[in-house]
Scaffold this motif. Structure first.
Motif, mmCIF file in Angstrom:
data_model
loop_
_atom_site.group_PDB
_atom_site.id
_atom_site.type_symbol
_atom_site.label_atom_id
_atom_site.label_comp_id
_atom_site.label_asym_id
_atom_site.label_seq_id
_atom_site.Cartn_x
_atom_site.Cartn_y
_atom_site.Cartn_z
ATOM 1 N N MET A 157 22.923 42.106 38.135
ATOM 2 C CA MET A 157 22.695 42.004 39.571
ATOM 3 C C MET A 157 22.913 40.585 40.085
ATOM 4 N N LEU A 158 22.643 39.599 39.251
ATOM 5 C CA LEU A 158 22.715 38.203 39.665
ATOM 6 C C LEU A 158 23.484 37.401 38.627
ATOM 7 N N PRO A 159 24.056 36.280 39.018
ATOM 8 C CA PRO A 159 24.686 35.394 38.026
ATOM 9 C C PRO A 159 23.668 34.944 36.982
ATOM 10 N N PRO A 160 24.094 34.758 35.741
ATOM 11 C CA PRO A 160 23.132 34.387 34.684
ATOM 12 C C PRO A 160 22.315 33.145 35.000
ATOM 13 N N THR A 161 22.948 32.133 35.587
ATOM 14 C CA THR A 161 22.205 30.903 35.903
ATOM 15 C C THR A 161 21.153 31.158 36.977
ATOM 16 N N VAL A 162 21.506 31.973 37.964
ATOM 17 C CA VAL A 162 20.538 32.308 39.019
ATOM 18 C C VAL A 162 19.411 33.162 38.461
ATOM 19 N N VAL B 124 37.608 51.432 36.255
ATOM 20 C CA VAL B 124 38.888 50.717 36.125
ATOM 21 C C VAL B 124 38.740 49.280 36.597
ATOM 22 N N MET B 125 38.152 49.071 37.770
ATOM 23 C CA MET B 125 38.073 47.739 38.348
ATOM 24 C C MET B 125 37.101 46.845 37.590
ATOM 25 N N ASP B 126 35.983 47.412 37.121
ATOM 26 C CA ASP B 126 35.036 46.612 36.335
ATOM 27 C C ASP B 126 35.665 46.166 35.020
ATOM 28 N N HIS B 127 36.431 47.055 34.396
ATOM 29 C CA HIS B 127 37.095 46.697 33.143
ATOM 30 C C HIS B 127 38.070 45.548 33.367
ATOM 31 N N LEU B 128 38.843 45.599 34.450
ATOM 32 C CA LEU B 128 39.817 44.542 34.722
ATOM 33 C C LEU B 128 39.129 43.264 35.178
ATOM 34 N N ALA B 129 38.041 43.377 35.941
ATOM 35 C CA ALA B 129 37.308 42.177 36.363
ATOM 36 C C ALA B 129 36.748 41.435 35.157
ATOM 37 N N SER B 130 36.237 42.181 34.187
ATOM 38 C CA SER B 130 35.751 41.549 32.966
ATOM 39 C C SER B 130 36.892 40.911 32.188
ATOM 40 N N HIS B 131 38.060 41.554 32.210
ATOM 41 C CA HIS B 131 39.216 41.025 31.481
ATOM 42 C C HIS B 131 39.671 39.685 32.060
ATOM 43 N N PHE B 132 39.635 39.546 33.402
ATOM 44 C CA PHE B 132 40.094 38.313 34.043
ATOM 45 C C PHE B 132 38.954 37.342 34.340
ATOM 46 N N ASN B 133 37.754 37.616 33.816
ATOM 47 C CA ASN B 133 36.608 36.716 33.923
ATOM 48 C C ASN B 133 36.236 36.455 35.382
ATOM 49 N N LEU B 134 36.077 37.543 36.148
ATOM 50 C CA LEU B 134 35.692 37.439 37.545
ATOM 51 C C LEU B 134 34.219 37.782 37.702
ATOM 52 N N TYR B 135 33.661 37.381 38.833
ATOM 53 C CA TYR B 135 32.285 37.742 39.151
ATOM 54 C C TYR B 135 32.295 38.821 40.223
ATOM 55 N N LYS B 136 31.703 39.988 39.897
ATOM 56 C CA LYS B 136 31.630 41.089 40.850
ATOM 57 C C LYS B 136 30.456 40.852 41.786
ATOM 58 N N VAL B 137 30.773 40.722 43.082
ATOM 59 C CA VAL B 137 29.732 40.424 44.060
ATOM 60 C C VAL B 137 28.962 41.680 44.429
ATOM 61 N N GLU B 138 29.679 42.722 44.884
ATOM 62 C CA GLU B 138 29.010 43.953 45.262
ATOM 63 C C GLU B 138 30.036 45.034 45.554
ATOM 64 N N THR B 139 29.525 46.266 45.674
ATOM 65 C CA THR B 139 30.317 47.394 46.148
ATOM 66 C C THR B 139 29.532 48.067 47.265
ATOM 67 N N HIS C 243 36.436 27.926 50.910
ATOM 68 C CA HIS C 243 35.122 27.495 50.441
ATOM 69 C C HIS C 243 34.058 28.363 51.097
ATOM 70 N N CYS C 244 32.926 28.519 50.398
ATOM 71 C CA CYS C 244 31.837 29.351 50.913
ATOM 72 C C CYS C 244 30.530 28.920 50.285
ATOM 73 N N MET C 245 29.446 29.455 50.826
ATOM 74 C CA MET C 245 28.111 29.214 50.293
ATOM 75 C C MET C 245 27.665 30.443 49.513
ATOM 76 N N GLY C 246 26.907 30.224 48.458
ATOM 77 C CA GLY C 246 26.349 31.314 47.670
ATOM 78 C C GLY C 246 24.871 31.108 47.447
ATOM 79 N N GLY C 247 24.065 32.149 47.638
ATOM 80 C CA GLY C 247 22.630 32.026 47.444
ATOM 81 C C GLY C 247 21.957 33.378 47.341
ATOM 82 N N VAL C 248 20.675 33.365 46.954
ATOM 83 C CA VAL C 248 19.888 34.575 46.772
ATOM 84 C C VAL C 248 19.165 34.897 48.065
ATOM 85 N N VAL C 249 19.275 36.136 48.498
ATOM 86 C CA VAL C 249 18.639 36.587 49.725
ATOM 87 C C VAL C 249 17.673 37.719 49.382
#
Length: 974
Positions: A196-201, A251-266, A321-327
C-alpha cells in the motif's frame, strides 16, 4: 503373643502390625499381605476395585495369580530372593484373568503399582503399594484421581511434579507456536503495508514517525484506461468485469515489477504508476516509456468479456516534478500532487485507443537518451498541437514502440515479455471467485478454553460416510435419467398408502394414490406438460396424506428423484418467462443434477436433520407449490405472480438443513459454540446452511447460477428469507413471519409489493413442508417422530440435552396444538384443497388415543436396547478402556448393574463430542471388540403400531422400513 493363620492377635484382636485390620486396610489402601506360601491373607480397601475383583476372590488366592513383579526381574515368588531384595523398590502389574461373570479375558495394561516389602513376621510379609503414575493423565487411565493416592506415599509429589513439568513443556510449546504465528502475522502485515505504501514510508509509519511530504524533481508518470469500459460494464455481469480487470492488472503489475516502477493506485479501469519516486532514478523516462510499449503490446492477451476482442488502452505519459506524501489516518494513502499529475491525466484522456501519447518534455528526455546510443531507441511520431482542458494547446508525440537498437523494449525483447505474461496468466485460475468466503481465520474467539478449532466454516468439509461427488457416477446417472432407464415402483408399510418413486410410469396408470379411477388418472395425465419428469408426474398423482419416498431408494436414486422435481420446476419457470428454452439446457440440467448430489454430501448422518429428511421436505414442498399454482388459477387476484415461487420453495427445502449439527440453536448458544460468534444475529445453523449451500451454488456451478440469477434477480434474497423462516424455535422470527402473512395476504395493505407477497407465500409453504409429516399420514408422522426422538436421545446421552423420554407424549401434543394447527390454518388460505387442518386434527386425535402406548413402547425399547448394549460391551470396554472402574452398584449386581450410570458419567466427561461425532480410539476399539462377542442385542418387540427402529434411508430387505439401523449408530457416533 500367639497369632492365628491370618496374623490376628487373639488377645487384642489386632494383627502382627499392632493395628486393627480395618485400620490397616484404610491406611494402606493398596497393600497386599501374604503368608509363607505366598497366599494372600489381606488386601487394602481400594485394591479390589482397581483390580476389578471382589475381596472374596482375592483372599486365599496365590499372589502370583493376581500380581506379577516386573522389576527387579525375578524368576518367581521366592522367599530367599525377596529377603535379599527387601530394601529395593518393587514394580508390579496385574495378571490377566478370566472374568467369572462374563467369561471374558481381561488384561489391564494401564494399571501399574510400585512399593516396598515389609517383613511382618517369619511367615508373613506385606507389600505396601501405590499406583505408579507420573501425571494426571496416567492416573486417569487407571480410573483414579489424586484423592485415591495413599497419604503415606510420595506418589502425590511425583504426580504434582510431573504435572508441573508437563505444564511447563506445554506452555513452552504454546509460546513457540504463538511466536511463530506472530511472526507470520507480522510478515503478512508488512507485506500488506508495503503493497500500500513505499517501503521507506511504511517503515516510518511503523516507527510512529510523521511522514513529511517530499518534492521529487525528476519523475515520469503513466496513466491508462480501458477503451469502451462503460459499454463493457453495461453488457456483462459485474463478476465478468472483475475477472477482466484482474487479468489486465495481472499483466500490468507483472510488467511494472519488471521495469522497477512504483504502482501508485488503480481507480476502476484507470492505472497509475511512476518512476523516479519514492526512490530517485535517473532513467525514469526510459523506464516509463519501455513499460508503456510493453503494456500496449501485451494487453492484447486480455479479451473483452462482451465481444471476445482484445482490450485496447489509452495511455498518456509525461515528465516533470511533483510532491509525494501520506494522506489520511484511518486508511493512510500515498498520493502525488502537482501540475504534472493533471498534465499526465490530460495526455491520457485526449489520447487514442491503442496508442501512447507523450508530452514534448518527455520527448526531449528520450531524444537526449537516444543521442548517446548507436541509433534512435524509440519510434516517435509528432501528433501536433492538442487542445487540453486547463492547459491550452500542447504539442504531443505518439510513442509507436522501441527500435531494433533498444534491447529493453525492442521487438525481440517485447516478444520475450509477451511469453512471460502469457505464462503468468496461465498460472492464474480465473472464475474461482469466493463471493461467500466462509473460511475464518483462527483466533481466540474460536479457540475458547485453549482448544484449537480449525476453520469451522470451511465449505465442503464433511465427515459422514456418504457417496462422494464423483463426476463419472453423476454423468452415468444423468444419462440413465435422460434415457428413462431408472425404473421400479416400491410400496411402503400399509398398501393403502403409497410412495413416490422415480419410476417410468404410464400417464394413464394410477400408482401413487391407490385409486383405480381411470377417468381421474386420465385427467391427471392430460395435465402433464413436456417439462414433467417421472418423479414430478408421480408426485402429481399422489395425495397429500400419502406423500413420502420409497424407502428402498438408494442415495443416488434419491438424488435423481429430487433432481427430477427441481428440473421440472425450473423448466416450467423458464417457459413462463420466455417462449424459448436456454440453448445450453442440457448443460444446465446436468449441473442441477450435480448440485443436488453435492448438497446431499454436505448433510451429516443425523437421525432427523439428514438428507433423507431434506428429500422428504423437498417432496412435500413440491406437492404444496403444485397445489398452490392450481389454486391461483381460481382466484381473481392471485396472492403472487412470480413464476419462480415454485422453484425457490423447492430449492430452499433442499438446502435448509445443510451442515446441521443435530442439536437446537439454543444449545449452541448455551455452549458458546463458534457458530454463536460467527452468526451473532441468531438462527445460527440456518445461516450456516445458507452460506454453505449458496456458496457452492455460485462458485462451483457458474452456468446454472448465472442463468437463474438472470431470470430471477431476487433469487438469493428469497432463498435466504425462506431458509431463515425454518427456525421454528426463534420466536421473534416466527412472529415477524405471521405478522407479514396477515399484512400481505389477509389484510392486503395497499403498500404491499409483489416481492412481499412472494416472500410470504414461500415462507408459509416451506414452514408447512418442513413439518409436513404432522399433517400427512399417521404412519409417516410416527416414522419422523421416532427419528426426532432418537436424535434428541443421542444429544442427551452425549450430555448436551435433557432426557427426552419423560414427557415426550405431552410435548408432541403441545407442538401439534399450538404450532402445527395454526400453521395449517394459515396455509389453508393458500391451498384449501389439501385439507391441511383436517389432516393435522386426525393425527392429533390418533396421537392422543394411541400415543401414550406407542411412546411407552418406544421408551421401553430404548432402555432395553441401552441395557443390552451396555451389557454386551462390558468385556470390551474393560479391556479397551480400563479407566471405567467398577462402582459399588456393579459389585452388588455381579458386574453389570449400575455400570450404565458409571459409563454415562464418563461419557459426558470425555467419551463423546457433540459437534465432531468422533469417538476416541479406545471407544472404537471397544465397539470393534464388542462385535466379536457371541452375545448380541435381543430381538426387540415391535411397537404398538409396528413402527421399526429408526436408522437411515437405504436399500433394505423389502420390509418397507425407513429406519432399521442399530441404536449403536446413534449412541457411539459411527
Amino acid at each position: 503373643s500367639s497369632t492365628n493363620s491370618r496374623g490376628l492377635d487373639r488377645s487384642r484382636g489386632k494383627n502382627a502390625l499392632g493395628l486393627p485390620p480395618a485400620k490397616v486396610r484404610a491406611v494402606f489402601p493398596y497393600h497386599v499381605m501374604v503368608d509363607a506360601n505366598f497366599t494372600i491373607v489381606q488386601v487394602g480397601r481400594a485394591l479390589p476395585e482397581i483390580l476389578m475383583r471382589d475381596v472374596s476372590d482375592l483372599i486365599g488366592r496365590p499372589v502370583g495369580d493376581v500380581l506379577k513383579i516386573i522389576k527387579p526381574i525375578l524368576a518367581g515368588w521366592d522367599w530367599p530372593i525377596l529377603q535379599r531384595l527387601a530394601d529395593q523398590k518393587f514394580y508390579l502389574v496385574p495378571v490377566p484373568f478370566d472374568d467369572t461373570v462374563t467369561g471374558a479375558y481381561i488384561e489391564q495394561t494401564d494399571v501399574k503399582f510400585k512399593g516396598n516389602m515389609i517383613q511382618i513376621s517369619s511367615d508373613k510379609a506385606m507389600f505396601v503399594l501405590s499406583p505408579d503414575a507420573e501425571n494426571i493423565h496416567e492416573l486417569s487411565q487407571m480410573g483414579l484421581t489424586m484423592s485415591d493416592l495413599p497419604l503415606h506415599s510420595f506418589q502425590r509429589d511425583v504426580v504434582f511434579l510431573g504435572e508441573h513439568i508437563a505444564s511447563e513443556v506445554k506452555t513452552a510449546h504454546k509460546l513457540d507456536r504463538l511466536s511463530k504465528r506472530l511472526n507470520r502475522e507480522k510478515d503478512l502485515s508488512n507485506t500488506l503495508l508495503n503493497s500500500m505504501l513505499p517501503p521507506t514510508v511504511a517503515e516510518s509509519l511503523r516507527a510512529g514517525k510523521t511522514v513529511e511530504p517530499l518534492l521529487y524533481e525528476n519523475v515520469t508518470l503513466f496513466f491508462s484506461d480501458v477503451v469502451g469500459f462503460t459499454n463493457i460494464c453495461d453488457a456483462v455481469e459485474p463478476w465478468d468485469v472483475i475477472d477482466m480487470l484482474n487479468q489486465l492488472y495481472t499483466v500490468m503489475d507483472h510488467l511494472a515489477s519488471h521495469f522497477n516502477l512504483y504502482k501508485v493506485e488503480t481507480i476502476g479501469d484507470a492505472y497509475m504508476c511512476c518512476s523516479g519516486l519514492p526512490t530517485p532514478d535517473e532513467n525514469h523516462a526510459q523506464n516509463i516509456a519501455n513499460f508503456a510499449i510493453a503494456v500496449s503490446e501485451c494487453v492484447h492477451l486480455v479479451k473483452s468479456p462482451s465481444d471476445g476482442e482484445p482490450l485496447q488502452l489509452r495511455i498518456g505519459i509525461h515528465t516533470g516534478h511533483c510532491m509525494g506524501g501520506v494522506v489520511g489516518t484511518l486508511t493512510p494513502h500515498y498520493c502525488l500532487f502537482g501540475d504534472m499529475v493533471n498534465t499526465t491525466s490530460r495526455h491520457e484522456s485526449t489520447g487514442v485507443g491503442g496508442k501512447i501519447q507523450c508530452s514534448s518534455v518527455l520527448y526531449e528526455h528520450l531524444a537526449e537518451y537516444s543521442a548517446d546510443s548507436k541509433g534512435p531507441m524509440y519510434k516517435l511520431t509528432p501528433r501536433g498541437y492538442v487542445d487540453m482542458k486547463g492547459k491550452g494547446k500542447c504539442y504531443t508525440y505518439w510513442l509507436d514502440g522501441g527500435s531494433e537498437h533498444n534491447g529493453v523494449s525492442g521487438p525481440t525483447a517485447i516478444e520475450g515479455l509477451r511469453e512471460q505474461v502469457r505464462d503468468a496468466l496461465s498460472k492464474k485460475k480465473w472464475k474461482k471467485r469466493k463471493y461467500f468466503d466462509f473460511r475464518r481465520r483462527r483466533s481466540s474467539v474460536y479457540n475458547g478454553a485453549g482448544s484449537d478449532i480449525a476453520d469451522t466454516m470451511t465449505v465442503g468439509t464433511n465427515a459422514s460416510a456418504r457417496l462422494v461427488d464423483d463426476e463419472k457416477t453423476v454423468g452415468s446417472l444423468h444419462s440413465r435419467i435422460t434415457e428413462g432407464v431408472v425404473s421400479g415402483m416400491g410400496e411402503v408399510g400399509d398398501k393403502s398408502e403409497s410412495s413416490v418413486h422415480p419410476a417410468t410410469a404410464s400417464k394413464s396408470t394410477a400408482t401413487a394414490s391407490g385409486s383405480n379411477n381411470e377417468t381421474e388418472n386420465q385427467s391427471i395425465a392430460d395435465d402433464l406438460s413436456d417439462h414433467d419428469t417421472v418423479s414430478f408426474a408421480e408426485m402429481k398423482r399422489t395425495q397429500w396424506a400419502d406423500i413420502k419416498w420409497d424407502p428402498n431408494l438408494s442415495r443416488i436414486e434419491l438424488v435423481a428423484s429430487v433432481h427430477g422435481l427441481l428440473s421440472s420446476m425450473l423448466w416450467k419457470c423458464c417457459s413462463e418467462l420466455s417462449s424459448e428454452m436456454p440453448d445450453n439446457k442440457n448443460v444446465l440440467d446436468h449441473e442441477l443434477l450435480r448440485y443436488v448430489n453435492r448438497i446431499s454430501s454436505l448433510y451429516d448422518a443425523h437421525a432427523f436433520h439428514s438428507f433423507e429428511h431434506a428429500a422428504q421436505v423437498v417432496l412435500s414442498s413440491a406437492h404444496l407449490v403444485n397445489e398452490y399454482n392450481k389454486a391461483k388459477q381460481h382466484i381473481k387476484t392471485p396472492h403472487d405472480s412470480n413464476p419462480f415461487t415454485r422453484f425457490i420453495t423447492v430449492f430452499a427445502a433442499l438446502i435448509h438443513d445443510v451442515k446441521h449439527l443435530g442439536c437446537p440453536n439454543a444449545q449452541l448458544q448455551k455452549e458458546n459454540h463458534p457458530l454463536n460468534v460467527v452468526y451473532s444475529q441468531g438462527s445460527y445453523q440456518e445461516r450456516q446452511s445458507i452460506q454453505v449451500a449458496l456458496g457452492v451454488f455460485l462458485e462451483e456451478f457458474a452456468a446454472l447460477s448465472t442463468t437463474i440469477l438472470k431470470l430471477c434477480p431476487d433469487f438469493l434474497h428469497l432463498v435466504t428469507a425462506a431458509v431463515l423462516a425454518t427456525d421454528v424455535a426463534n420466536k421473534e422470527t416466527q412472529a415477524k413471519i405471521q405478522e407479514r402473512f396477515e399484512r400481505v395476504l389477509i389484510v392486503e395493505h395497499e403498500d404491499v409489493t409483489e416481492f412481499d407477497k412472494t416472500r410470504s407465500c414461500i415462507e408459509q409453504i416451506l414452514l408447512l413442508a418442513d413439518v409436513g409429516h404432522c399433517s400427512q399420514g399417521y404412519e409417516n408422522f410416527l416414522i419422523w417422530n421416532q427419528a426426532f426422538f432418537y436424535e434428541c436421545l443421542q444429544n442427551h446421552i452425549q450430555g448436551h440435552a435433557d432426557d427426552p423420554r419423560p414427557g415426550w407424549h405431552v410435548g408432541q401434543i403441545g407442538f401439534l396444538e399450538f404450532y402445527i394447527l395454526p400453521l395449517a390454518e394459515r396455509c389453508n388460505a393458500l391451498i384449501p384443497q389439501c385439507e391441511l387442518t383436517k389432516g393435522t386434527r386426525r393425527i392429533l386425535r390418533l396421537w392422543k388415543r394411541d400415543g401414550i402406548e406407542w411412546t411407552d413402547d418406544l421408551v421401553k425399547r430404548s432402555y432395553e436396547a441401552e441395557r443390552a448394549e451396555m451389557g454386551r460391551m462390558i468385556p470390551a470396554i474393560r479391556a479397551a478402556s480400563p479407566k471405567l472402574k467398577p462402582t459399588a452398584d456393579r459389585k452388588q449386581s455381579g458386574g453389570v448393574g449400575g455400570l450404565r450410570a458409571s459409563i454415562s458419567k464418563k461419557v459426558k466427561k470425555k467419551r463423546f463430542s457433540l459437534f465432531s461425532r468422533k469417538s476416541t480410539s479406545q471407544n472404537r476399539q471397544a465397539v470393534a471388540a464388542a462385535k466379536n462377542v457371541e452375545e448380541s442385542i435381543p430381538e426387540q418387540a415391535p411397537a404398538a403400531n409396528d413402527i421399526p427402529p429408526v436408522g437411515t434411508i437405504r436399500a433394505n430387505d423389502g420390509s418397507g422400513s425407513f429406519f432399521d439401523e442399530d441404536l449403536e449408530k446413534w449412541w457411539f457416533g459411527s
